[in-house]
Scaffold this active site. Sequence first.
Site, mmCIF file in Angstrom:
data_model
loop_
_atom_site.group_PDB
_atom_site.id
_atom_site.type_symbol
_atom_site.label_atom_id
_atom_site.label_comp_id
_atom_site.label_asym_id
_atom_site.label_seq_id
_atom_site.Cartn_x
_atom_site.Cartn_y
_atom_site.Cartn_z
ATOM 1 N N SER A 94 2.545 -5.479 -4.978
ATOM 2 C CA SER A 94 1.491 -6.131 -5.755
ATOM 3 C C SER A 94 1.131 -5.266 -6.962
ATOM 4 C CB SER A 94 0.260 -6.312 -4.866
ATOM 5 O OG SER A 94 -0.777 -6.888 -5.602
ATOM 6 N N GLN A 107 0.821 -1.223 0.000
ATOM 7 C CA GLN A 107 0.000 0.000 0.000
ATOM 8 C C GLN A 107 0.850 1.266 0.000
ATOM 9 O OE1 GLN A 107 -3.216 -0.049 -0.461
ATOM 10 N NE2 GLN A 107 -3.709 -2.198 -0.053
ATOM 11 N N CYS A 164 -16.755 -11.239 7.706
ATOM 12 C CA CYS A 164 -18.050 -11.878 7.952
ATOM 13 C C CYS A 164 -17.894 -13.389 7.937
ATOM 14 C CB CYS A 164 -19.034 -11.453 6.867
ATOM 15 S SG CYS A 164 -20.695 -11.933 7.229
HETATM 16 N N1 PLP Z 1 -0.257 -6.998 1.713
HETATM 17 C C1 PLP Z 1 -1.082 -5.939 1.779
HETATM 18 C C2 PLP Z 1 -0.758 -4.808 2.712
HETATM 19 C C3 PLP Z 1 -2.233 -5.885 0.978
HETATM 20 O O1 PLP Z 1 -3.043 -4.819 1.051
HETATM 21 C C4 PLP Z 1 -2.499 -6.977 0.119
HETATM 22 C C5 PLP Z 1 -3.752 -6.998 -0.681
HETATM 23 O O2 PLP Z 1 -4.819 -6.738 -0.167
HETATM 24 C C6 PLP Z 1 -1.603 -8.051 0.067
HETATM 25 C C7 PLP Z 1 -0.495 -8.025 0.884
HETATM 26 C C8 PLP Z 1 -1.817 -9.228 -0.855
HETATM 27 O O3 PLP Z 1 -1.599 -8.847 -2.185
HETATM 28 P P1 PLP Z 1 -2.015 -9.789 -3.414
HETATM 29 O O4 PLP Z 1 -3.465 -9.543 -3.648
HETATM 30 O O5 PLP Z 1 -1.173 -9.322 -4.571
HETATM 31 O O6 PLP Z 1 -1.711 -11.187 -3.042
#
Ligand code: PLP
Length: 395
Positions: A218, A198, A345
């Site tokens: 990601s 993020q 949930c």
């Molecule tokens: N780490 C964080 C902080 C994330 O926000 C996310 C996705 O929501 C992930 C890891 C996982 O990423 P990916 O969807 O590419 O596996």
Amino acid sequence: MLFGSNRTYIYLDNAATTPLCDAAAEAMAPYMKAAPDGAFGNANSLHSIGREAFSELEDARVRVARALGAQRPDEIVFTSGATEADNAAIIGMALAERDRRRLRGNAALGRVVMSRIEHHAVLHSAAMLKRLGFEVDFVDNDASGHIGVEALERVMREDTVLVSIMAVNNEVGTVLDTAALAKTAHRHGALFHVDAVQALGKIPFDVGALGVDAASFSSHKVGGPQGVGIMYLKTRTPFVAYMTGGGQERGMRSGTQNIAGILGCAAAVEHAVALQPAFAERATKLRDSLYQELCSLPKVSATVRLESGEFAPHIVNVCVSGMESQTMILQLDLRGFCVSGGSACSSNSLDPSHVLSALGVKRNLAQGSLRISFGEITDEADVASFVEAFKEVVS
Ligand code: PLP
């Protein structure tokens, strides 16, 4: 504003995933066409079609390394997503560092330290490490998710092989001081991994300048395709691969590379990093005005105290007392707005997320939490019409 199959909607869930950006779509296009026009080579084949794919793959690696601040392209390993990058880095570094210490005659059990506000991709990697005989401990955070160097100092021990602390929390947007935390881990002889999913494209983030040993990213959080991720692994960092096979990615992640996805990912990463300063400036204004509007309503409060430290520009998280996240999400969806909540949930219960629990948010309040997250296409008009819809839903 986005156009769906049968309606227009305002997408305010960019921390979950983002629409594909033009640069990524263009980069992927040649690999998305059917024969005889489409490109399709396996980057590991010796013939010219394979070599063409290889050359595109390596060019993508060079561009990603440059955008992330890596010293060398071979510090970049492409994966199937940040979940895989988190798992591979945490498990692979912890095992390798423990083995290295054992070879030097240090038989102490390996220990790993992380925060309580990590994504499940990190927390569940730790659970796997426990099964492999590691000890896992957590570092304390404050009520907004910040972690001071002193807090990390308190939990460090001689047998700590690895510290993993995220750069930006995905639910409430807390920005952590990666450089200072990495330095602290190193001072105690431990390796440092950061989940930077993020942070990329939202705050300045340069793996070299921050001094981390490993980082996860990601593609789909920055306008690239889903199912592609990046593991940054600094040269000479102890690491054993758990994905074994044909030895692709220099043996660090076997499996035929997803060339279309990687090309889209590289284009999106470059685009997001180039736009980061402008995006942050614009999104910060949207964030602050949205917090102000929402928190002026009865029953609504900010989940974190913005004055307590730094927060990412793209995430707003509020709690609405007396309401449930799921109800609000569905009511907003009916009005054409996509947002998300902070409760998982399960069949019979509404469990507050582990992040909100770690921040000390009371269970009944956490059940009414809502996350609104901005992307490249979010504008003031989107936010203004969201406020109107939100007022209807919570009134
Ligand atoms: N780490 C964080 C902080 C994330 O926000 C996310 C996705 O929501 C992930 C890891 C996982 O990423 P990916 O969807 O590419 O596996």
